[in-house]
Design a protein around this motif. Sequence first.
Motif, PDB file in Angstrom:
ATOM      1  N   LEU A  51     -21.517  29.725  24.969  1.00  0.00           N
ATOM      2  CA  LEU A  51     -22.879  29.958  25.453  1.00  0.00           C
ATOM      3  C   LEU A  51     -22.975  31.305  26.177  1.00  0.00           C
ATOM      4  CD1 LEU A  51     -25.701  28.731  25.647  1.00  0.00           C
ATOM      5  CD2 LEU A  51     -24.982  27.596  27.752  1.00  0.00           C
ATOM      6  N   LEU A  52     -21.954  31.633  26.959  1.00  0.00           N
ATOM      7  CA  LEU A  52     -21.932  32.924  27.652  1.00  0.00           C
ATOM      8  C   LEU A  52     -21.894  34.081  26.656  1.00  0.00           C
ATOM      9  CD1 LEU A  52     -19.475  32.182  30.584  1.00  0.00           C
ATOM     10  CD2 LEU A  52     -21.871  32.848  30.797  1.00  0.00           C
ATOM     11  N   LYS A  54     -22.929  34.086  23.515  1.00  0.00           N
ATOM     12  CA  LYS A  54     -24.215  34.169  22.817  1.00  0.00           C
ATOM     13  C   LYS A  54     -25.242  34.879  23.688  1.00  0.00           C
ATOM     14  CE  LYS A  54     -23.707  30.087  19.943  1.00  0.00           C
ATOM     15  NZ  LYS A  54     -24.106  28.679  19.759  1.00  0.00           N
ATOM     16  N   ASN A  55     -25.198  34.608  24.975  1.00  0.00           N
ATOM     17  CA  ASN A  55     -26.129  35.235  25.906  1.00  0.00           C
ATOM     18  C   ASN A  55     -25.884  36.734  25.984  1.00  0.00           C
ATOM     19  OD1 ASN A  55     -27.672  36.107  28.067  1.00  0.00           O
ATOM     20  ND2 ASN A  55     -27.266  34.321  29.297  1.00  0.00           N
ATOM     21  N   GLY A  58     -27.764  38.861  23.547  1.00  0.00           N
ATOM     22  CA  GLY A  58     -29.179  39.101  23.801  1.00  0.00           C
ATOM     23  C   GLY A  58     -30.121  38.416  22.836  1.00  0.00           C
ATOM     24  N   ASP A  62     -31.922  29.102  24.200  1.00  0.00           N
ATOM     25  CA  ASP A  62     -32.099  28.396  25.462  1.00  0.00           C
ATOM     26  C   ASP A  62     -30.823  28.536  26.283  1.00  0.00           C
ATOM     27  OD1 ASP A  62     -32.790  26.764  27.548  1.00  0.00           O
ATOM     28  OD2 ASP A  62     -32.508  24.907  26.436  1.00  0.00           O
ATOM     29  N   TYR A  63     -30.886  29.330  27.320  1.00  0.00           N
ATOM     30  CA  TYR A  63     -29.717  29.578  28.158  1.00  0.00           C
ATOM     31  C   TYR A  63     -29.854  28.902  29.523  1.00  0.00           C
ATOM     32  CZ  TYR A  63     -28.779  32.943  24.527  1.00  0.00           C
ATOM     33  OH  TYR A  63     -28.550  33.520  23.317  1.00  0.00           O
ATOM     34  N   SER A  64     -30.697  27.871  29.600  1.00  0.00           N
ATOM     35  CA  SER A  64     -30.863  27.165  30.873  1.00  0.00           C
ATOM     36  C   SER A  64     -29.560  26.510  31.319  1.00  0.00           C
ATOM     37  CB  SER A  64     -31.979  26.136  30.767  1.00  0.00           C
ATOM     38  OG  SER A  64     -31.671  25.184  29.763  1.00  0.00           O
ATOM     39  N   LEU A  66     -26.847  27.848  31.573  1.00  0.00           N
ATOM     40  CA  LEU A  66     -26.041  28.826  32.313  1.00  0.00           C
ATOM     41  C   LEU A  66     -26.376  28.849  33.805  1.00  0.00           C
ATOM     42  CD1 LEU A  66     -26.131  31.909  29.904  1.00  0.00           C
ATOM     43  CD2 LEU A  66     -24.235  30.344  30.310  1.00  0.00           C
ATOM     44  N   TYR A  67     -27.427  28.165  34.196  1.00  0.00           N
ATOM     45  CA  TYR A  67     -27.883  28.219  35.587  1.00  0.00           C
ATOM     46  C   TYR A  67     -27.748  26.860  36.261  1.00  0.00           C
ATOM     47  CZ  TYR A  67     -29.639  32.758  34.296  1.00  0.00           C
ATOM     48  OH  TYR A  67     -29.723  34.043  33.850  1.00  0.00           O
ATOM     49  N   ARG A  81     -25.680  31.557  38.446  1.00  0.00           N
ATOM     50  CA  ARG A  81     -25.473  31.747  37.008  1.00  0.00           C
ATOM     51  C   ARG A  81     -23.995  31.574  36.680  1.00  0.00           C
ATOM     52  NH1 ARG A  81     -24.127  35.168  33.046  1.00  0.00           N
ATOM     53  NH2 ARG A  81     -25.484  35.328  31.253  1.00  0.00           N
TER      54      ARG A  81
END
Length: 125
Positions: A51-52, A54-55, A58, A62-64, A66-67, A81
């Motif tokens: 997930l990191l 992919k973020n 850019g 949905d990167y929610s 990560l928080y 984060r």
Amino acid sequence: MTLVNSYKPLEQAIKDGETIIKIPIPKLLVACAVAEKCEGIPNRISSFLDLLLKNLGGGAGDYSGLYYPILNDKGKTYRIRLSVSLCADALKVMGILKHYGACLHVCKDSDGVMTGEVHILRHDK
């Protein structure tokens, strides 16, 4: 309730048979939350790393995940984060848990915000 602010006190609390601890350090609390989600299995950290990565690309997504929302000592909610270093911290927590045959449950309030209270659960051997 024992106050835990680093790995050594966490290990000592588990060793001493504590069942409820308080973690006021946000990064350690997030590491414990990740360790809980991985159910103590180090290979599962790869889904967080994916997930990191992919973020970093850019792309839309949905990167929610990560928080992590945390309640501070003044009652205000803020978010931490997830990072590669926090994943490494989670691996260290998982190593401690595995050594003592334990797992964690990070407590959240009704809004899903981490309160800093963590329950230590023992595996039946």
